[in-house]
Design a protein around this motif. Sequence first.
Motif, PDB file in Angstrom:
ATOM      1  N   HIS A  11      13.408  82.700  91.683  1.00  7.58           N
ATOM      2  CA  HIS A  11      12.818  82.072  92.866  1.00  7.58           C
ATOM      3  C   HIS A  11      12.710  80.570  92.626  1.00  7.58           C
ATOM      4  O   HIS A  11      12.267  80.142  91.567  1.00  7.58           O
ATOM      5  N   THR A  12      13.149  79.771  93.613  1.00 10.08           N
ATOM      6  CA  THR A  12      13.117  78.310  93.491  1.00 10.08           C
ATOM      7  C   THR A  12      12.434  77.705  94.710  1.00 10.08           C
ATOM      8  O   THR A  12      12.193  78.392  95.700  1.00 10.08           O
ATOM      9  N   TYR A  13      12.167  76.420  94.618  1.00  7.51           N
ATOM     10  CA  TYR A  13      11.713  75.708  95.802  1.00  7.51           C
ATOM     11  C   TYR A  13      12.855  75.727  96.802  1.00  7.51           C
ATOM     12  O   TYR A  13      14.021  75.582  96.441  1.00  7.51           O
ATOM     13  N   SER A  14      12.542  75.897  98.070  1.00  8.92           N
ATOM     14  CA  SER A  14      13.571  75.920  99.105  1.00  8.92           C
ATOM     15  C   SER A  14      14.277  74.571  99.163  1.00  8.92           C
ATOM     16  O   SER A  14      13.643  73.515  99.151  1.00  8.92           O
ATOM     17  N   GLY A  15      15.591  74.617  99.182  1.00  7.75           N
ATOM     18  CA  GLY A  15      16.385  73.389  99.214  1.00  7.75           C
ATOM     19  C   GLY A  15      16.799  72.910  97.829  1.00  7.75           C
ATOM     20  O   GLY A  15      17.599  72.001  97.703  1.00  7.75           O
ATOM     21  N   TYR A  16      16.257  73.515  96.772  1.00  4.64           N
ATOM     22  CA  TYR A  16      16.571  73.104  95.405  1.00  4.64           C
ATOM     23  C   TYR A  16      17.530  74.077  94.711  1.00  4.64           C
ATOM     24  O   TYR A  16      17.745  73.965  93.507  1.00  4.64           O
ATOM     25  N   GLU A  17      18.099  75.025  95.465  1.00  8.48           N
ATOM     26  CA  GLU A  17      18.915  76.069  94.862  1.00  8.48           C
ATOM     27  C   GLU A  17      20.087  75.506  94.059  1.00  8.48           C
ATOM     28  O   GLU A  17      20.308  75.899  92.912  1.00  8.48           O
ATOM     29  N   ASN A  18      20.853  74.588  94.677  1.00  5.67           N
ATOM     30  CA  ASN A  18      22.023  74.030  93.993  1.00  5.67           C
ATOM     31  C   ASN A  18      21.616  73.196  92.781  1.00  5.67           C
ATOM     32  O   ASN A  18      22.267  73.248  91.743  1.00  5.67           O
ATOM     33  N   LYS A  19      20.552  72.440  92.908  1.00  5.64           N
ATOM     34  CA  LYS A  19      20.071  71.613  91.799  1.00  5.64           C
ATOM     35  C   LYS A  19      19.617  72.495  90.638  1.00  5.64           C
ATOM     36  O   LYS A  19      19.915  72.212  89.475  1.00  5.64           O
ATOM     37  N   VAL A  20      18.904  73.569  90.935  1.00  3.94           N
ATOM     38  CA  VAL A  20      18.457  74.499  89.894  1.00  3.94           C
ATOM     39  C   VAL A  20      19.659  75.128  89.200  1.00  3.94           C
ATOM     40  O   VAL A  20      19.709  75.216  87.968  1.00  3.94           O
ATOM     41  N   ALA A  21      20.648  75.551  89.983  1.00  3.80           N
ATOM     42  CA  ALA A  21      21.851  76.158  89.407  1.00  3.80           C
ATOM     43  C   ALA A  21      22.558  75.170  88.487  1.00  3.80           C
ATOM     44  O   ALA A  21      22.978  75.524  87.375  1.00  3.80           O
ATOM     45  N   GLN A  22      22.697  73.910  88.917  1.00  2.00           N
ATOM     46  CA  GLN A  22      23.328  72.891  88.081  1.00  2.00           C
ATOM     47  C   GLN A  22      22.527  72.663  86.805  1.00  2.00           C
ATOM     48  O   GLN A  22      23.103  72.534  85.725  1.00  2.00           O
ATOM     49  N   ASN A  23      21.206  72.592  86.925  1.00  2.00           N
ATOM     50  CA  ASN A  23      20.366  72.359  85.748  1.00  2.00           C
ATOM     51  C   ASN A  23      20.444  73.514  84.753  1.00  2.00           C
ATOM     52  O   ASN A  23      20.476  73.288  83.548  1.00  2.00           O
ATOM     53  N   ILE A  24      20.483  74.746  85.250  1.00  2.00           N
ATOM     54  CA  ILE A  24      20.619  75.898  84.352  1.00  2.00           C
ATOM     55  C   ILE A  24      21.940  75.811  83.614  1.00  2.00           C
ATOM     56  O   ILE A  24      21.997  75.988  82.393  1.00  2.00           O
ATOM     57  N   GLU A  25      23.028  75.514  84.343  1.00  2.00           N
ATOM     58  CA  GLU A  25      24.339  75.400  83.701  1.00  2.00           C
ATOM     59  C   GLU A  25      24.363  74.288  82.668  1.00  2.00           C
ATOM     60  O   GLU A  25      24.955  74.433  81.601  1.00  2.00           O
ATOM     61  N   LYS A  26      23.699  73.167  82.970  1.00  2.00           N
ATOM     62  CA  LYS A  26      23.656  72.038  82.045  1.00  2.00           C
ATOM     63  C   LYS A  26      22.887  72.397  80.767  1.00  2.00           C
ATOM     64  O   LYS A  26      23.331  72.097  79.656  1.00  2.00           O
ATOM     65  N   VAL A  27      21.747  73.073  80.909  1.00  2.00           N
ATOM     66  CA  VAL A  27      20.954  73.471  79.742  1.00  2.00           C
ATOM     67  C   VAL A  27      21.721  74.486  78.896  1.00  2.00           C
ATOM     68  O   VAL A  27      21.701  74.425  77.667  1.00  2.00           O
ATOM     69  N   ARG A  85      13.251  72.706  86.060  1.00  2.00           N
ATOM     70  CA  ARG A  85      12.534  72.050  87.159  1.00  2.00           C
ATOM     71  C   ARG A  85      12.980  72.641  88.502  1.00  2.00           C
ATOM     72  O   ARG A  85      14.163  72.739  88.783  1.00  2.00           O
ATOM     73  N   GLY A  86      12.038  73.084  89.318  1.00  2.00           N
ATOM     74  CA  GLY A  86      12.335  73.674  90.621  1.00  2.00           C
ATOM     75  C   GLY A  86      12.234  75.184  90.630  1.00  2.00           C
ATOM     76  O   GLY A  86      12.228  75.802  91.685  1.00  2.00           O
ATOM     77  N   VAL A  87      12.164  75.818  89.434  1.00  2.00           N
ATOM     78  CA  VAL A  87      12.052  77.268  89.351  1.00  2.00           C
ATOM     79  C   VAL A  87      10.584  77.646  89.415  1.00  2.00           C
ATOM     80  O   VAL A  87       9.758  77.092  88.691  1.00  2.00           O
ATOM     81  N   THR A  88      10.252  78.598  90.300  1.00  6.81           N
ATOM     82  CA  THR A  88       8.868  79.054  90.392  1.00  6.81           C
ATOM     83  C   THR A  88       8.666  80.374  89.666  1.00  6.81           C
ATOM     84  O   THR A  88       7.536  80.770  89.427  1.00  6.81           O
ATOM     85  N   GLY A  89       9.748  81.070  89.335  1.00  5.20           N
ATOM     86  CA  GLY A  89       9.632  82.318  88.577  1.00  5.20           C
ATOM     87  C   GLY A  89      10.763  83.268  88.881  1.00  5.20           C
ATOM     88  O   GLY A  89      11.659  82.980  89.672  1.00  5.20           O
TER      89      GLY A  89
END
Length: 172
Positions: A11-27, A85-89
Amino acid sequence: MSETAKWYVVHTYSGYENKVAQNIEKVVENRSLQDLIYEVKVPTEKVVEVKDNKTRDIERKIFPGYVLVKMILTDDSWYVVRNIRGVTGFVGTSTKPVPLTEAEVKALGVETVQVEVDYEVGDSVNVVAGPLEGFGGIINEIDIENNRVAVTVSMFGRETPVDLELNQVKKV
């Protein structure tokens, strides 16, 4: 802890889905976690939008506020994804994420399973699954993209066209 990778819903903040996906891939890349976290997807669909008599193709998120992650659940992988950042759980209980079932993964179309066929148009086949199991027929058309095969089956002395899945028939 599971040995095989499963799909989990984050679950992410609405509108942050692509950013969260990019950040996960980067980490994953920076910490060399490719053996724990395999794939990250934001489910989207292509939609034709008509506005002011103009049509344009847009990509719309199917589940706004959610990202799908295929990973082996360990304390490390859970911690990494949870603290982006942006992940709520995760979807599930607060202490244990619940993976998607095989049926849910298939229904969502998250993973595409490539079926290789050893038959072609004009070949004789037997139906090996479904309500027509045991019947024989001849292939008229194969549609690999949609996982379908058109077969003419002889039932009660009549030729009947039927539409089946690729894995429901076997070459004679």
